[in-house]
Design a protein around this motif. Structure first.
Motif, PDB file in Angstrom:
ATOM      1  N   LEU A  77      16.012 -10.256 -11.101  1.00  0.00           N
ATOM      2  CA  LEU A  77      15.613 -11.528 -10.501  1.00  0.00           C
ATOM      3  C   LEU A  77      16.813 -12.396 -10.124  1.00  0.00           C
ATOM      4  CD1 LEU A  77      12.464 -12.653 -12.518  1.00  0.00           C
ATOM      5  CD2 LEU A  77      12.564 -11.582 -10.279  1.00  0.00           C
ATOM      6  N   PRO A  78      17.682 -12.734 -11.064  1.00  0.00           N
ATOM      7  CA  PRO A  78      18.762 -13.659 -10.685  1.00  0.00           C
ATOM      8  C   PRO A  78      19.811 -13.036  -9.764  1.00  0.00           C
ATOM      9  CG  PRO A  78      19.059 -12.932 -12.935  1.00  0.00           C
ATOM     10  CD  PRO A  78      17.704 -12.468 -12.514  1.00  0.00           C
ATOM     11  N   ARG A  79      19.930 -11.700  -9.764  1.00  0.00           N
ATOM     12  CA  ARG A  79      20.916 -11.052  -8.899  1.00  0.00           C
ATOM     13  C   ARG A  79      20.218 -10.176  -7.870  1.00  0.00           C
ATOM     14  NH1 ARG A  79      26.163 -11.591 -10.301  1.00  0.00           N
ATOM     15  NH2 ARG A  79      26.307 -11.144  -8.067  1.00  0.00           N
ATOM     16  N   GLY A  80      19.152 -10.718  -7.315  1.00  0.00           N
ATOM     17  CA  GLY A  80      18.390  -9.975  -6.324  1.00  0.00           C
ATOM     18  C   GLY A  80      19.199  -9.588  -5.102  1.00  0.00           C
ATOM     19  N   ASP A  81      20.162 -10.433  -4.714  1.00  0.00           N
ATOM     20  CA  ASP A  81      20.988 -10.106  -3.557  1.00  0.00           C
ATOM     21  C   ASP A  81      21.819  -8.863  -3.822  1.00  0.00           C
ATOM     22  OD1 ASP A  81      22.379 -11.416  -5.566  1.00  0.00           O
ATOM     23  OD2 ASP A  81      23.658 -12.561  -4.197  1.00  0.00           O
ATOM     24  N   ARG A  82      22.407  -8.783  -5.007  1.00  0.00           N
ATOM     25  CA  ARG A  82      23.181  -7.590  -5.355  1.00  0.00           C
ATOM     26  C   ARG A  82      22.275  -6.366  -5.459  1.00  0.00           C
ATOM     27  NH1 ARG A  82      27.940  -5.778  -7.329  1.00  0.00           N
ATOM     28  NH2 ARG A  82      28.881  -7.860  -7.269  1.00  0.00           N
ATOM     29  N   LEU A  83      21.117  -6.548  -6.066  1.00  0.00           N
ATOM     30  CA  LEU A  83      20.190  -5.427  -6.195  1.00  0.00           C
ATOM     31  C   LEU A  83      19.784  -4.890  -4.835  1.00  0.00           C
ATOM     32  CD1 LEU A  83      18.441  -3.586  -7.940  1.00  0.00           C
ATOM     33  CD2 LEU A  83      16.677  -5.357  -7.912  1.00  0.00           C
ATOM     34  N   ASP A  84      19.479  -5.769  -3.907  1.00  0.00           N
ATOM     35  CA  ASP A  84      19.091  -5.332  -2.563  1.00  0.00           C
ATOM     36  C   ASP A  84      20.192  -4.495  -1.920  1.00  0.00           C
ATOM     37  OD1 ASP A  84      16.704  -6.654  -2.836  1.00  0.00           O
ATOM     38  OD2 ASP A  84      17.280  -8.377  -1.611  1.00  0.00           O
ATOM     39  N   GLN A  85      21.428  -4.941  -2.080  1.00  0.00           N
ATOM     40  CA  GLN A  85      22.560  -4.209  -1.495  1.00  0.00           C
ATOM     41  C   GLN A  85      22.705  -2.842  -2.144  1.00  0.00           C
ATOM     42  OE1 GLN A  85      25.937  -4.125  -3.442  1.00  0.00           O
ATOM     43  NE2 GLN A  85      26.252  -2.383  -2.077  1.00  0.00           N
ATOM     44  N   MET A  86      22.538  -2.781  -3.464  1.00  0.00           N
ATOM     45  CA  MET A  86      22.696  -1.500  -4.160  1.00  0.00           C
ATOM     46  C   MET A  86      21.564  -0.539  -3.815  1.00  0.00           C
ATOM     47  SD  MET A  86      24.134  -2.783  -7.871  1.00  0.00           S
ATOM     48  CE  MET A  86      24.434  -1.108  -8.469  1.00  0.00           C
ATOM     49  N   VAL A  87      20.358  -1.053  -3.690  1.00  0.00           N
ATOM     50  CA  VAL A  87      19.229  -0.200  -3.313  1.00  0.00           C
ATOM     51  C   VAL A  87      19.431   0.342  -1.906  1.00  0.00           C
ATOM     52  CG1 VAL A  87      16.755  -0.180  -2.832  1.00  0.00           C
ATOM     53  CG2 VAL A  87      17.619  -1.311  -4.883  1.00  0.00           C
ATOM     54  N   ALA A  88      19.954  -0.487  -1.009  1.00  0.00           N
ATOM     55  CA  ALA A  88      20.231  -0.017   0.351  1.00  0.00           C
ATOM     56  C   ALA A  88      21.296   1.082   0.332  1.00  0.00           C
ATOM     57  CB  ALA A  88      20.678  -1.186   1.228  1.00  0.00           C
TER      58      ALA A  88
END
Length: 826
Positions: A528-539
């Motif tokens: 949740l708090p690092r959703g931006d990083r998670l999105d990049q890693m999932v991509a």
């Protein structure tokens, strides 16, 4: 007639075959040329004196803490000795499963790149194990140009035959379900007689016999060449079968239970300084509801009442279960113990050859300890002694949780417990480091890269760039490495590590995010708090998947790829068993559909005849949507909503505790509902901690809220869950969350709700100690009063009631009527 020396001729032929793969004519021409060289070839083929022998030892299903030098109580003096004179890696990774790890280990590529694990649309054969591309050369052929002779002992789990893949000699075990009486095993490609019951044979010891035999032959006939000995044990993989005298050594130890043994292992780890204190401050919490990765119900009928498929507290077991489980772990320990004894015999032979100082030893495991429970092969005789040839036992999740201390989960999963295992390295003549730890992340794909750099050999010219990175520089001293990306995909479990960040997603579940520099036990999900990083890693994970599909497909004809489109990993007995084993969401839903929004679980309970709302179909936004919520206590209430034509929907954002970072998922649910024709102003219903969730939505989007209802709702995170637990999902420290309450605490921001004139109806017990009425529901009422909106706030106080499942909370007709009316008005 010219007498030819066979050794350099063999070496040249293998060099031609593995490196250049020329036409048959070119190979013959090269052979004739070299034959003319005659005895000159020996000096050309002789390895430099600094070229080490290599002993690569692979255990099977060994947990992170099973060895003595990694905190275990099992006696492993031989492996401990090389750890003391060499290196222990604390962040060494594999692929989570046996056959993909073997493909990666011996080629230096991800298993998916070489078609040795499942990829969508790519033919991988039975069991997701396919034929390697021609360029995926194995280590023995890669090392041949440096003059190595190569020997294989034990498990194979690769396509082709060992002696057809560069090994000069092989003892190939095909019969993986028998330690005392294997029927299918081969020596140099030739079938050996089956081992009959009663013969003096134990597989782990026999593997050492064959290894010693090959090394003696090497010393006698090939002393001028370095050796590459690949010793692939099956121990301690199930079935748990061990020598009676070894079992007797460990029988008394495990009666204290898995919880105690886990604590003892963790204490020893701390004492030896094995793990970085900042990264691992305590073991992960046992996942009490997570059982084996596959569920075979017939196995439990065979194994009897002593077997259990969950890592429940030891003291909750019956006396029969304790006895049965303790014996299983004693057999597992005996198998590890005997493997160490066998390894010691191989060490002794290398010393007898005067090659100890110049032998590079690498020991590792193919995956973490296994939680599997099944009965295969010859079956299980309940009357036979545990650990004997007639028994078929598996470790199971209780002991697997202990063996993988301090990490989460087990073999097949891509959490740390499944993919992080011991790696020990020793080379007395070639390393200055002694008894040190190496904390840099490494992977089995790095083994080949390291050996190729060490020996000056290379992959074939037509091979794609390998992903592995040599760790040769770590031999001398710990060298900080640049952050790298590592990737996993097995059994539909996914993971990616970039630097210290790791994203991981079990099959069918949302992505999780962890900072391994502070949380290698994967306990605090930062999705949740690092959703931006998670999105990049999932991509990035997806891009790497796409790249691997392209590479694995590159040399295949379209007709083969077309046929592979029909292949589906989500089918067959193992897939069905995996689905049967998954912890089930226990929500109680009525007339519902479940789906995903932004990767998160969501639900929609639809009325048979929706009532018309002012701007769309009426609905109620429910929270908290978690695996067990809503539960049966709310069913009567939800049925009233549906009968009135009002839908109920929710989205699982995990333990969000009112974090602003949950808002993008709430917005996604809202947008999805509006796109389906539902009202732009739903009513909100928060039960317990769900109050934090709906309050957050209303604070962020007051113009999208028709009303708020609550059942003993939390509005103050300092009461529940407390700042220590809530801080992680808010993305701040506990001190910051405590200090900046005006900024983040929903109760401190609730004037937004009053000023937006959002109606509220709450029922709350007067004796609620978990969520005190005064600092939550009554406090919200005070805010409404201070803003002059008393008429919009109603609090029904349930006298003498605490935080419970008292029916009056869920059959409060005024609350139900309030929400129905508000939802209909939109």
């Amino acid at each position: 007639m010219l007498q030819l020396d066979e050794t350099p001729l063999r070496s040249l032929r293998r060099r031609i075959r593995s490196t250049y793969r020329p036409s048959a004519f070119a190979a013959v021409a090269a052979f004739i040329f070299f034959a003319g060289v005659g005895s000159v070839g020996r000096s050309m083929a002789a390895p430099p004196s600094s070229t080490p022998n290599v002993l690569l030892i692979l255990a099977d299903d060994l947990g992170f803490s099973d060895l003595g030098c990694y905190g275990g109580e099992i006696k492993t003096p031989n492996l401990d000795s090389i750890a003391e004179q060499g290196l222990r890696f604390t962040q060494f990774y594999n692929t989570a499963r046996c056959w993909p790890t073997r493909g990666s280990l011996l080629t230096g590529y991800y298993a998916q790149q070489i078609r040795r694990d499942h990829l969508p649309g790519v033919p991988t054969g039975g069991g997701n194990r396919g034929q390697r591309p021609a360029w995926a050369t194995l280590l023995p052929a890669l090392l041949d140009p440096a003059g190595y002779r190569s020997y294989h002992i034990g498990k194979w789990h690769l396509d082709g035959m060992p002696t057809e893949s560069g090994f000069d000699r092989s003892y190939y075990l095909q019969d993986l379900g028998r330690y005392f009486n294997p029927a299918r095993h081969l020596r140099d490609g030739r079938r050996l007689p089956a081992i009959n019951d009663g013969d003096s044979f134990y597989l782990t010891s026999a593997m050492a016999d064959y290894a010693v035999e090959d090394l003696k032959d090497h010393a006698a006939n090939h002393a001028g060449e370095p050796f590459f000995q690949y010793l692939a044990f099956t121990a301690p993989h199930f079935p748990l079968q061990a020598l009676p005298e070894d079992i007797a050594l460990y029988d008394p130890i495990y009666t204290v239970g898995w919880d105690v043994i886990r604590k003892q292992r963790w204490k020893r780890m701390q004492q030896m300084g094995l793990l970085d204190d900042d990264a691992v401050s305590s073991p992960s919490a046992p996942e009490r509801q997570l059982g084996p990765p596959y569920h075979f119900p017939e196995a439990f009928e065979i194994l009897g009442d002593g077997e259990i498929n969950k890592p429940v507290p030891w003291e909750s077991l019956t006396a029969e279960q304790k006895q049965f489980q303790a014996k299983k772990m004693a057999v597992h320990a005996a198998m590890v113990h005997r493997m160490d004894v066998a390894i010691g015999r191989v060490f002794q032979q290398i010393r007898a050859m005067d090659q100890w100082d110049n032998t590079l030893i690498m020991f590792l495991s193919d995956n973490g300890a296994s939680a599997e429970i099944m009965v295969r092969g010859d079956g299980h005789d309940p009357e036979a002694p545990a650990g004997s040839a007639a028994s078929y036992l598996c470790l199971g999740p209780g002991w697997s949780t202990t063996c993988n201390t301090p990490f989460r989960r087990h073999k097949t999963w891509t959490h740390e417990g499944g993919i992080s295992t011991p790696m020990i390295l020793s080379w007395p003549a070639g390393m200055t480091a002694r008894g040190e730890f190496r904390r840099q992340p490494q992977h089995v794909i790095d083994i080949a890269a390291t050996l190729l750099e060490l020996t000056g050999t290379k992959h074939p010219a037509d091979a794609p760039e390998p992903p592995g990175q040599s760790f040769l520089d770590q031999f001398a001293s710990e060298v900080p490495s640049e952050p790298r990306t590592l990737w996993w995909y097995h059994d539909e479990h996914r993971a990616i590590r970039q630097g210290d960040w790791k994203a991981v997603a079990p099959e069918g579940e949302p992505w999780e995010l962890y900072d391994l520099s502070t949380d290698r036990t994967e306990s605090v999900d930062l999705a949740l708090p690092r959703g931006d990083r998670l999105d990049q890693m999932v991509a990035t994970w997806q891009q790497m998947l796409d790249d691997m599909i392209e590479l694995a497909s590159r040399d295949l004809p379209k007709s083969v790829l077309g046929a592979a489109e029909d292949q589906n990993a989500r089918s067959g007995r193992m897939w069905e068993a995996q689905q049967a084993a998954k912890p089930k969401r226990t929500q109680v839903l009525i007339n519902a559909e479940t789906f995903r929004i932004k990767g998160r679980h969501a639900f929609l309970m639809r009325p048979n005849e929706p009532a018309d709302g002012a701007t769309g179909k009426p609905w109620i936004f429910y929270a908290p949507t978690l695996s067990p919520y809503p539960d049966r206590n709310e069913s009567w209430m939800h049925q009233q909503f549906l009968d009135a034509g009002v839908a109920v929907a929710g989205i699982d954002v995990g333990e969000a505790y009112g974090s602003p970072h949950s808002q993008r998922y709430f917005d996604a649910l809202y947008d999805d509902m509006v796109s389906k024709g539902y009202s732009r102003k739903p009513a909100l219903l928060g039960r317990s901690r769900g109050g934090l969730y709906v309050a957050r939505f209303a604070i962020e989007r007051p113009n999208r809220v028709a009303a708020i209802g609550g059942i003993y709702p939390v509005f103050d995170y300092t009461d529940y869950p407390g700042v220590q637990r809530a801080a992680a999902v808010y993305g701040v420290s506990a001190d910051e969350l405590q200090f900046h309450q005006e900024r983040w605490n929903p109760i401190k921001q609730s004037e937004v709700l009053a000023e937006a004139q959002i109606p509220v109806y709450i029922i709350h017990g007067t004796d609620d100690r978990l969520v005190p009425i005064a600092s939550n529901s009554a406090a919200l009422g005070e805010v409404y009063g201070e803003r002059g909106q008393q008429e919009l706030f109603q609090l029904e106080q349930a006298a003498g009631q605490g935080h419970s499942a008292w029916p009056g909370f869920f059959r409060c007709q005024p609350l139900i009527d309030f929400l129905i009316e508000a939802a209909r008005k939109g």
